[in-house]
Write a protein that holds these residues in place. Structure first.
Motif, PDB file in Angstrom:
ATOM      1  N   LYS A  86     105.812  46.762  56.405  1.00  0.00           N
ATOM      2  CA  LYS A  86     107.269  46.771  56.334  1.00  0.00           C
ATOM      3  C   LYS A  86     107.838  47.056  57.726  1.00  0.00           C
ATOM      4  CE  LYS A  86     106.853  49.033  51.822  1.00  0.00           C
ATOM      5  NZ  LYS A  86     107.247  50.224  51.021  1.00  0.00           N
ATOM      6  N   PRO A  87     109.073  46.653  57.973  1.00  0.00           N
ATOM      7  CA  PRO A  87     109.670  46.961  59.287  1.00  0.00           C
ATOM      8  C   PRO A  87     109.640  48.456  59.615  1.00  0.00           C
ATOM      9  CG  PRO A  87     110.969  45.305  58.171  1.00  0.00           C
ATOM     10  CD  PRO A  87     109.931  45.761  57.186  1.00  0.00           C
ATOM     11  N   GLU A  88     109.762  49.295  58.602  1.00  0.00           N
ATOM     12  CA  GLU A  88     109.730  50.741  58.853  1.00  0.00           C
ATOM     13  C   GLU A  88     108.346  51.262  59.223  1.00  0.00           C
ATOM     14  OE1 GLU A  88     110.951  49.135  56.158  1.00  0.00           O
ATOM     15  OE2 GLU A  88     110.616  50.314  54.313  1.00  0.00           O
ATOM     16  N   ASP A  89     107.331  50.417  59.162  1.00  0.00           N
ATOM     17  CA  ASP A  89     106.007  50.802  59.655  1.00  0.00           C
ATOM     18  C   ASP A  89     105.889  50.646  61.168  1.00  0.00           C
ATOM     19  OD1 ASP A  89     104.633  49.232  56.741  1.00  0.00           O
ATOM     20  OD2 ASP A  89     104.838  51.393  57.093  1.00  0.00           O
ATOM     21  N   THR A  90     106.907  50.095  61.798  1.00  0.00           N
ATOM     22  CA  THR A  90     106.901  49.934  63.250  1.00  0.00           C
ATOM     23  C   THR A  90     106.792  51.293  63.930  1.00  0.00           C
ATOM     24  OG1 THR A  90     108.155  47.872  63.177  1.00  0.00           O
ATOM     25  CG2 THR A  90     108.233  49.153  65.232  1.00  0.00           C
ATOM     26  N   ALA A  91     105.772  51.449  64.777  1.00  0.00           N
ATOM     27  CA  ALA A  91     105.512  52.730  65.429  1.00  0.00           C
ATOM     28  C   ALA A  91     104.323  52.567  66.370  1.00  0.00           C
ATOM     29  CB  ALA A  91     105.193  53.813  64.393  1.00  0.00           C
ATOM     30  N   THR A  92     104.058  53.627  67.131  1.00  0.00           N
ATOM     31  CA  THR A  92     102.806  53.726  67.855  1.00  0.00           C
ATOM     32  C   THR A  92     101.829  54.484  66.968  1.00  0.00           C
ATOM     33  OG1 THR A  92     103.954  53.753  69.970  1.00  0.00           O
ATOM     34  CG2 THR A  92     101.672  54.503  69.955  1.00  0.00           C
ATOM     35  N   TYR A  93     100.653  53.923  66.788  1.00  0.00           N
ATOM     36  CA  TYR A  93      99.640  54.485  65.908  1.00  0.00           C
ATOM     37  C   TYR A  93      98.536  55.136  66.739  1.00  0.00           C
ATOM     38  CZ  TYR A  93     101.766  52.304  61.851  1.00  0.00           C
ATOM     39  OH  TYR A  93     102.639  51.962  60.843  1.00  0.00           O
ATOM     40  N   TYR A  94      98.158  56.334  66.311  1.00  0.00           N
ATOM     41  CA  TYR A  94      97.155  57.117  67.035  1.00  0.00           C
ATOM     42  C   TYR A  94      96.026  57.541  66.097  1.00  0.00           C
ATOM     43  CZ  TYR A  94     101.039  57.915  70.312  1.00  0.00           C
ATOM     44  OH  TYR A  94     102.094  57.768  71.181  1.00  0.00           O
ATOM     45  N   CYS A  95      94.823  57.561  66.626  1.00  0.00           N
ATOM     46  CA  CYS A  95      93.764  58.237  65.898  1.00  0.00           C
ATOM     47  C   CYS A  95      93.560  59.617  66.532  1.00  0.00           C
ATOM     48  CB  CYS A  95      92.469  57.446  65.874  1.00  0.00           C
ATOM     49  SG  CYS A  95      91.705  57.175  67.469  1.00  0.00           S
ATOM     50  N   ALA A  96      93.021  60.514  65.733  1.00  0.00           N
ATOM     51  CA  ALA A  96      92.814  61.885  66.178  1.00  0.00           C
ATOM     52  C   ALA A  96      91.606  62.470  65.472  1.00  0.00           C
ATOM     53  CB  ALA A  96      94.050  62.733  65.889  1.00  0.00           C
ATOM     54  N   THR A  97      91.045  63.509  66.070  1.00  0.00           N
ATOM     55  CA  THR A  97      89.908  64.174  65.458  1.00  0.00           C
ATOM     56  C   THR A  97      89.839  65.627  65.911  1.00  0.00           C
ATOM     57  OG1 THR A  97      87.550  63.935  64.949  1.00  0.00           O
ATOM     58  CG2 THR A  97      88.211  63.573  67.242  1.00  0.00           C
ATOM     59  N   ASP A  98      88.857  66.317  65.314  1.00  0.00           N
ATOM     60  CA  ASP A  98      88.648  67.737  65.563  1.00  0.00           C
ATOM     61  C   ASP A  98      89.760  68.567  64.922  1.00  0.00           C
ATOM     62  OD1 ASP A  98      87.713  69.810  68.458  1.00  0.00           O
ATOM     63  OD2 ASP A  98      87.423  70.034  66.306  1.00  0.00           O
ATOM     64  N   ALA A  99      89.809  68.405  63.582  1.00  0.00           N
ATOM     65  CA  ALA A  99      90.745  69.182  62.782  1.00  0.00           C
ATOM     66  C   ALA A  99      90.332  70.662  62.771  1.00  0.00           C
ATOM     67  CB  ALA A  99      90.778  68.636  61.357  1.00  0.00           C
ATOM     68  N   PRO A 100      91.206  71.624  62.484  1.00  0.00           N
ATOM     69  CA  PRO A 100      92.585  71.367  62.082  1.00  0.00           C
ATOM     70  C   PRO A 100      93.559  71.237  63.245  1.00  0.00           C
ATOM     71  CG  PRO A 100      92.112  73.686  61.873  1.00  0.00           C
ATOM     72  CD  PRO A 100      90.839  73.036  62.322  1.00  0.00           C
ATOM     73  N   TRP A 105      92.884  62.987  70.916  1.00  0.00           N
ATOM     74  CA  TRP A 105      93.761  61.884  70.533  1.00  0.00           C
ATOM     75  C   TRP A 105      93.434  60.646  71.330  1.00  0.00           C
ATOM     76  CZ3 TRP A 105      97.748  62.354  66.909  1.00  0.00           C
ATOM     77  CH2 TRP A 105      97.971  63.651  66.436  1.00  0.00           C
ATOM     78  N   GLY A 106      93.694  59.505  70.728  1.00  0.00           N
ATOM     79  CA  GLY A 106      93.635  58.268  71.461  1.00  0.00           C
ATOM     80  C   GLY A 106      94.928  58.020  72.200  1.00  0.00           C
ATOM     81  N   GLN A 107      94.973  56.892  72.914  1.00  0.00           N
ATOM     82  CA  GLN A 107      96.138  56.573  73.741  1.00  0.00           C
ATOM     83  C   GLN A 107      97.252  55.932  72.939  1.00  0.00           C
ATOM     84  OE1 GLN A 107      93.492  54.713  73.464  1.00  0.00           O
ATOM     85  NE2 GLN A 107      94.210  52.591  73.320  1.00  0.00           N
ATOM     86  N   GLY A 108      96.941  55.495  71.742  1.00  0.00           N
ATOM     87  CA  GLY A 108      97.934  54.864  70.888  1.00  0.00           C
ATOM     88  C   GLY A 108      97.907  53.354  70.989  1.00  0.00           C
ATOM     89  N   THR A 109      98.267  52.711  69.884  1.00  0.00           N
ATOM     90  CA  THR A 109      98.393  51.260  69.853  1.00  0.00           C
ATOM     91  C   THR A 109      99.686  50.922  69.105  1.00  0.00           C
ATOM     92  OG1 THR A 109      97.249  49.184  69.307  1.00  0.00           O
ATOM     93  CG2 THR A 109      96.984  50.974  67.738  1.00  0.00           C
ATOM     94  N   GLN A 110     100.442  49.997  69.664  1.00  0.00           N
ATOM     95  CA  GLN A 110     101.763  49.681  69.121  1.00  0.00           C
ATOM     96  C   GLN A 110     101.662  48.691  67.976  1.00  0.00           C
ATOM     97  OE1 GLN A 110     104.793  50.966  69.894  1.00  0.00           O
ATOM     98  NE2 GLN A 110     105.718  49.697  68.289  1.00  0.00           N
TER      99      GLN A 110
END
Length: 115
Positions: A86-100, A105-110
């Motif tokens: 959906k248009p509202e899914d538009t964002a920069t997406y990041y992966c992350a680890t080592d919770a909590p 973090w990654g650099q992000g992908t648009q």
């Protein structure tokens, strides 16, 4: 320095699909929960999905039923399959680890979804 590398973002029409990938060092990937977040301009970073080392998953209500997180131990990679975008899914997406704390973090992908 732990490096997470995302890929797979892009421009897609509403209703379309994309698959994001995030490669992590094996020593980190094998021991940690992996997560996908996103952040749209002017908005707070949103946790979308998590997956444990044994494959248990959790999703935010905003993406439940549309997005699927998975991990491939052979490739030390976590994926986010995104359907019915959906248009509202538009964002920069990041992966992350080592919770909590989500220390890494990654650099992000648009991801841009056009209406």
């Amino acid at each position: 320095q732990v490096q997470l590398v995302e890929s797979g973002g892009g421009l897609v029409q509403a209703g379309g699909s994309l698959r994001l990938s995030c490669a992590a060092p094996g020593s980190i990937f094998s021991r940690n929960v992996m997560a996908w977040y996103r952040q749209a301009p002017g908005q707070r970073r949103e946790l979308l999905a998590t997956i444990t080392t044994v494959g248990s998953t959790n999703y935010a209500d905003s993406v439940k039923g549309r997005f699927t997180i998975s991990r491939d131990a052979a490739r030390n990679t976590v994926y986010l399959q995104m359907n019915t975008l959906k248009p509202e899914d538009t964002a920069t997406y990041y992966c992350a680890t080592d919770a909590p704390e989500w220390k890494y973090w990654g650099q992000g992908t648009q991801v841009t979804v056009s209406s």
